[in-house]
Write a protein that holds these residues in place. Structure first.
Motif, PDB file in Angstrom:
ATOM      1  N   LEU A 109     -75.713  57.628   6.001  1.00 30.45           N
ATOM      2  CA  LEU A 109     -77.175  57.580   6.128  1.00 30.45           C
ATOM      3  C   LEU A 109     -77.885  57.350   4.799  1.00 30.45           C
ATOM      4  O   LEU A 109     -78.738  56.460   4.699  1.00 30.45           O
ATOM      5  N   PRO A 110     -77.582  58.141   3.740  1.00 30.69           N
ATOM      6  CA  PRO A 110     -78.235  57.850   2.453  1.00 30.69           C
ATOM      7  C   PRO A 110     -77.865  56.475   1.901  1.00 30.69           C
ATOM      8  O   PRO A 110     -78.672  55.841   1.215  1.00 30.69           O
ATOM      9  N   ILE A 111     -76.644  56.022   2.200  1.00 26.48           N
ATOM     10  CA  ILE A 111     -76.243  54.673   1.767  1.00 26.48           C
ATOM     11  C   ILE A 111     -77.088  53.637   2.490  1.00 26.48           C
ATOM     12  O   ILE A 111     -77.530  52.642   1.900  1.00 26.48           O
ATOM     13  N   LEU A 112     -77.338  53.873   3.783  1.00 30.87           N
ATOM     14  CA  LEU A 112     -78.192  52.978   4.567  1.00 30.87           C
ATOM     15  C   LEU A 112     -79.592  52.896   3.958  1.00 30.87           C
ATOM     16  O   LEU A 112     -80.165  51.810   3.836  1.00 30.87           O
ATOM     17  N   MET A 113     -80.128  54.048   3.570  1.00 31.37           N
ATOM     18  CA  MET A 113     -81.472  54.075   2.983  1.00 31.37           C
ATOM     19  C   MET A 113     -81.505  53.336   1.640  1.00 31.37           C
ATOM     20  O   MET A 113     -82.458  52.607   1.341  1.00 31.37           O
ATOM     21  N   ALA A 114     -80.455  53.524   0.845  1.00 28.54           N
ATOM     22  CA  ALA A 114     -80.393  52.828  -0.442  1.00 28.54           C
ATOM     23  C   ALA A 114     -80.296  51.319  -0.241  1.00 28.54           C
ATOM     24  O   ALA A 114     -80.962  50.537  -0.932  1.00 28.54           O
ATOM     25  N   LEU A 115     -79.475  50.915   0.738  1.00 30.50           N
ATOM     26  CA  LEU A 115     -79.350  49.484   1.035  1.00 30.50           C
ATOM     27  C   LEU A 115     -80.662  48.901   1.542  1.00 30.50           C
ATOM     28  O   LEU A 115     -80.957  47.724   1.324  1.00 30.50           O
ATOM     29  N   PHE A 119     -82.012  45.411  -0.035  1.00 35.76           N
ATOM     30  CA  PHE A 119     -82.311  44.188   0.704  1.00 35.76           C
ATOM     31  C   PHE A 119     -83.807  43.877   0.750  1.00 35.76           C
ATOM     32  O   PHE A 119     -84.193  42.730   0.966  1.00 35.76           O
ATOM     33  N   MET A 120     -84.633  44.913   0.556  1.00 38.26           N
ATOM     34  CA  MET A 120     -86.076  44.682   0.500  1.00 38.26           C
ATOM     35  C   MET A 120     -86.428  43.787  -0.694  1.00 38.26           C
ATOM     36  O   MET A 120     -87.427  43.062  -0.667  1.00 38.26           O
ATOM     37  N   ARG A 121     -85.605  43.836  -1.734  1.00 42.11           N
ATOM     38  CA  ARG A 121     -85.893  43.100  -2.965  1.00 42.11           C
ATOM     39  C   ARG A 121     -85.297  41.692  -2.972  1.00 42.11           C
ATOM     40  O   ARG A 121     -85.520  40.928  -3.903  1.00 42.11           O
ATOM     41  N   ILE A 122     -84.500  41.401  -1.951  1.00 43.74           N
ATOM     42  CA  ILE A 122     -83.931  40.056  -1.867  1.00 43.74           C
ATOM     43  C   ILE A 122     -84.845  39.207  -1.006  1.00 43.74           C
ATOM     44  O   ILE A 122     -84.943  39.400   0.200  1.00 43.74           O
ATOM     45  N   GLU A 123     -85.531  38.302  -1.602  1.00 44.67           N
ATOM     46  CA  GLU A 123     -86.505  37.470  -0.883  1.00 44.67           C
ATOM     47  C   GLU A 123     -86.206  35.982  -1.104  1.00 44.67           C
ATOM     48  O   GLU A 123     -85.521  35.606  -2.057  1.00 44.67           O
ATOM     49  N   MET A 184     -81.573  55.411  15.936  1.00 41.16           N
ATOM     50  CA  MET A 184     -81.049  54.303  15.148  1.00 41.16           C
ATOM     51  C   MET A 184     -81.412  52.956  15.774  1.00 41.16           C
ATOM     52  O   MET A 184     -81.715  51.993  15.066  1.00 41.16           O
ATOM     53  N   GLY A 185     -81.414  52.895  17.116  1.00 39.09           N
ATOM     54  CA  GLY A 185     -81.829  51.671  17.780  1.00 39.09           C
ATOM     55  C   GLY A 185     -83.292  51.358  17.508  1.00 39.09           C
ATOM     56  O   GLY A 185     -83.658  50.206  17.236  1.00 39.09           O
ATOM     57  N   PHE A 186     -84.128  52.397  17.534  1.00 41.05           N
ATOM     58  CA  PHE A 186     -85.568  52.229  17.277  1.00 41.05           C
ATOM     59  C   PHE A 186     -85.822  51.791  15.836  1.00 41.05           C
ATOM     60  O   PHE A 186     -86.603  50.875  15.573  1.00 41.05           O
ATOM     61  N   MET A 187     -85.141  52.444  14.888  1.00 39.78           N
ATOM     62  CA  MET A 187     -85.301  52.095  13.478  1.00 39.78           C
ATOM     63  C   MET A 187     -84.835  50.661  13.205  1.00 39.78           C
ATOM     64  O   MET A 187     -85.438  49.933  12.413  1.00 39.78           O
ATOM     65  N   SER A 188     -83.739  50.269  13.883  1.00 36.45           N
ATOM     66  CA  SER A 188     -83.168  48.935  13.662  1.00 36.45           C
ATOM     67  C   SER A 188     -84.062  47.820  14.175  1.00 36.45           C
ATOM     68  O   SER A 188     -83.886  46.658  13.812  1.00 36.45           O
ATOM     69  N   TRP A 189     -85.026  48.159  15.019  1.00 34.16           N
ATOM     70  CA  TRP A 189     -85.937  47.167  15.591  1.00 34.16           C
ATOM     71  C   TRP A 189     -86.672  46.403  14.502  1.00 34.16           C
ATOM     72  O   TRP A 189     -86.927  45.201  14.630  1.00 34.16           O
ATOM     73  N   ASN A 190     -87.005  47.101  13.406  1.00 31.84           N
ATOM     74  CA  ASN A 190     -87.776  46.481  12.330  1.00 31.84           C
ATOM     75  C   ASN A 190     -86.980  46.338  11.032  1.00 31.84           C
ATOM     76  O   ASN A 190     -87.529  45.885  10.026  1.00 31.84           O
ATOM     77  N   PHE A 191     -85.702  46.759  11.063  1.00 38.64           N
ATOM     78  CA  PHE A 191     -84.864  46.602   9.874  1.00 38.64           C
ATOM     79  C   PHE A 191     -84.425  45.148   9.725  1.00 38.64           C
ATOM     80  O   PHE A 191     -84.313  44.412  10.711  1.00 38.64           O
ATOM     81  N   LYS A 192     -84.136  44.755   8.493  1.00 35.40           N
ATOM     82  CA  LYS A 192     -83.561  43.429   8.261  1.00 35.40           C
ATOM     83  C   LYS A 192     -82.189  43.362   8.925  1.00 35.40           C
ATOM     84  O   LYS A 192     -81.428  44.336   8.928  1.00 35.40           O
ATOM     85  N   SER A 193     -81.885  42.208   9.486  1.00 38.62           N
ATOM     86  CA  SER A 193     -80.662  42.046  10.274  1.00 38.62           C
ATOM     87  C   SER A 193     -79.408  42.398   9.497  1.00 38.62           C
ATOM     88  O   SER A 193     -78.468  42.994  10.039  1.00 38.62           O
ATOM     89  N   ILE A 194     -79.377  42.054   8.214  1.00 42.46           N
ATOM     90  CA  ILE A 194     -78.170  42.307   7.422  1.00 42.46           C
ATOM     91  C   ILE A 194     -77.944  43.806   7.247  1.00 42.46           C
ATOM     92  O   ILE A 194     -76.803  44.285   7.193  1.00 42.46           O
ATOM     93  N   LEU A 195     -79.048  44.577   7.200  1.00 41.02           N
ATOM     94  CA  LEU A 195     -78.939  46.031   7.091  1.00 41.02           C
ATOM     95  C   LEU A 195     -78.382  46.624   8.388  1.00 41.02           C
ATOM     96  O   LEU A 195     -77.552  47.530   8.364  1.00 41.02           O
ATOM     97  N   VAL A 196     -78.833  46.084   9.522  1.00 40.39           N
ATOM     98  CA  VAL A 196     -78.340  46.547  10.821  1.00 40.39           C
ATOM     99  C   VAL A 196     -76.857  46.177  10.979  1.00 40.39           C
ATOM    100  O   VAL A 196     -76.077  46.939  11.551  1.00 40.39           O
TER     101      VAL A 196
END
Length: 255
Positions: A109-115, A119-123, A184-196
């Motif tokens: 979970l903390p690794i997910l948050m760090a990632l 990925f937010m910074r990769i544009e 996790m399904g709800f959170m993944s709705w708006n997460f970047k695909s690579i993070l999911v």
């Protein structure tokens, strides 16, 4: 501190991506990123594998002392506080940890948050598509990944619940598993695909580990215990049947 962790993880991920692109000759940008996140996830799971093994040993220890736990539950069924105290005492005597299986499941979970911040910074990545996903650095437009994220979260937690004996006065783990999967399904709705994808790949690896380290040995232990109990009951039945015969035989001899 958190910034340093993000930078460290970004460097590792970039290393995997550059390796896929330059050393492996992967020219497709999207495929390169997917393989990079796969390699990254495998590396993370290998790092926490010793913790998973330790947790599995703890779970098997809990399985072995279940007959003693059941005796305590029967003895103190009207005194929940005493039951809890005696159960904790038993775990301590047998060197079994009630929380041994928690840490490996919480670490990703903390690794997910760090990632997330990595990925937010990769544009501005052009052509980073994979299968039906048009942009790996945007949410899945077809919402397939969030569903897979929920399912892949639920399955290993379900197997772990089946492999872990219920604790006296403990929470309803079935409801907890469903709630966690839904979250996790709800959170993944708006997460970047690579993070999911990181989360799904990690859960698939966790499912395999849970099956072989926890579920399969636990089911084997349960079947073995049931077989022993059935054998004991069978012996009691035979003794109960033979006892009247023996008494009748003794009476005949006395006559």
């Amino acid at each position: 501190m958190f910034e340093s962790i993000i930078k460290f993880m970004a460097d590792i991920f970039n290393y995997f991506y550059v390796f896929m692109r330059d050393s492996m000759g992967i020219s497709d940008v999207g495929l390169g990123y997917v393989l990079a996140i796969f390699a990254f996830t495998v590396a993370i799971r290998l790092l926490i594998l010793p913790l998973n093994i330790k947790a599995a040993i703890s779970t098997r220890g809990m399985q072995k002392i279940q007959p003693e736990v059941k005796k305590l539950q029967e003895k103190y069924k009207d005194d929940k506080e005493k039951l809890s105290t005696e159960t904790m005492k038993l775990y301590k005597e047998k060197n079994v940890s009630m929380t041994g299986g928690c840490l490996p499941s919480l670490l990703p979970l903390p690794i997910l948050m760090a990632l997330y911040y990595v990925f937010m910074r990769i544009e501005g990545i052009d052509g980073a598509s994979f299968l039906w996903i048009k942009d790996l650095f945007a949410p899945d437009a077809y919402h397939i990944l969030p569903i897979l994220a929920a399912l892949s979260t639920y399955i290993p937690s379900y197997l772990m619940t089946k492999a872990t004996p219920a604790q006296p006065g403990g929470m309803n783990m079935g409801s907890m598993n469903l709630m966690m999967a839904g979250m996790m399904g709800f959170m993944s709705w708006n997460f970047k695909s690579i993070l999911v994808l990181y989360w799904i790949i990690g859960n698939l690896i966790q499912t395999v580990q849970t099956y072989f380290l926890n579920y399969k040995p636990a089911i084997k232990e349960i079947d073995s215990r049931k077989e022993k109990e059935a054998q004991v009951e069978s012996e009691k039945f035979v003794m109960a049947v033979e006892e009247p015969k023996n008494l009748a035989s003794k009476k005949k001899k006395n006559k």
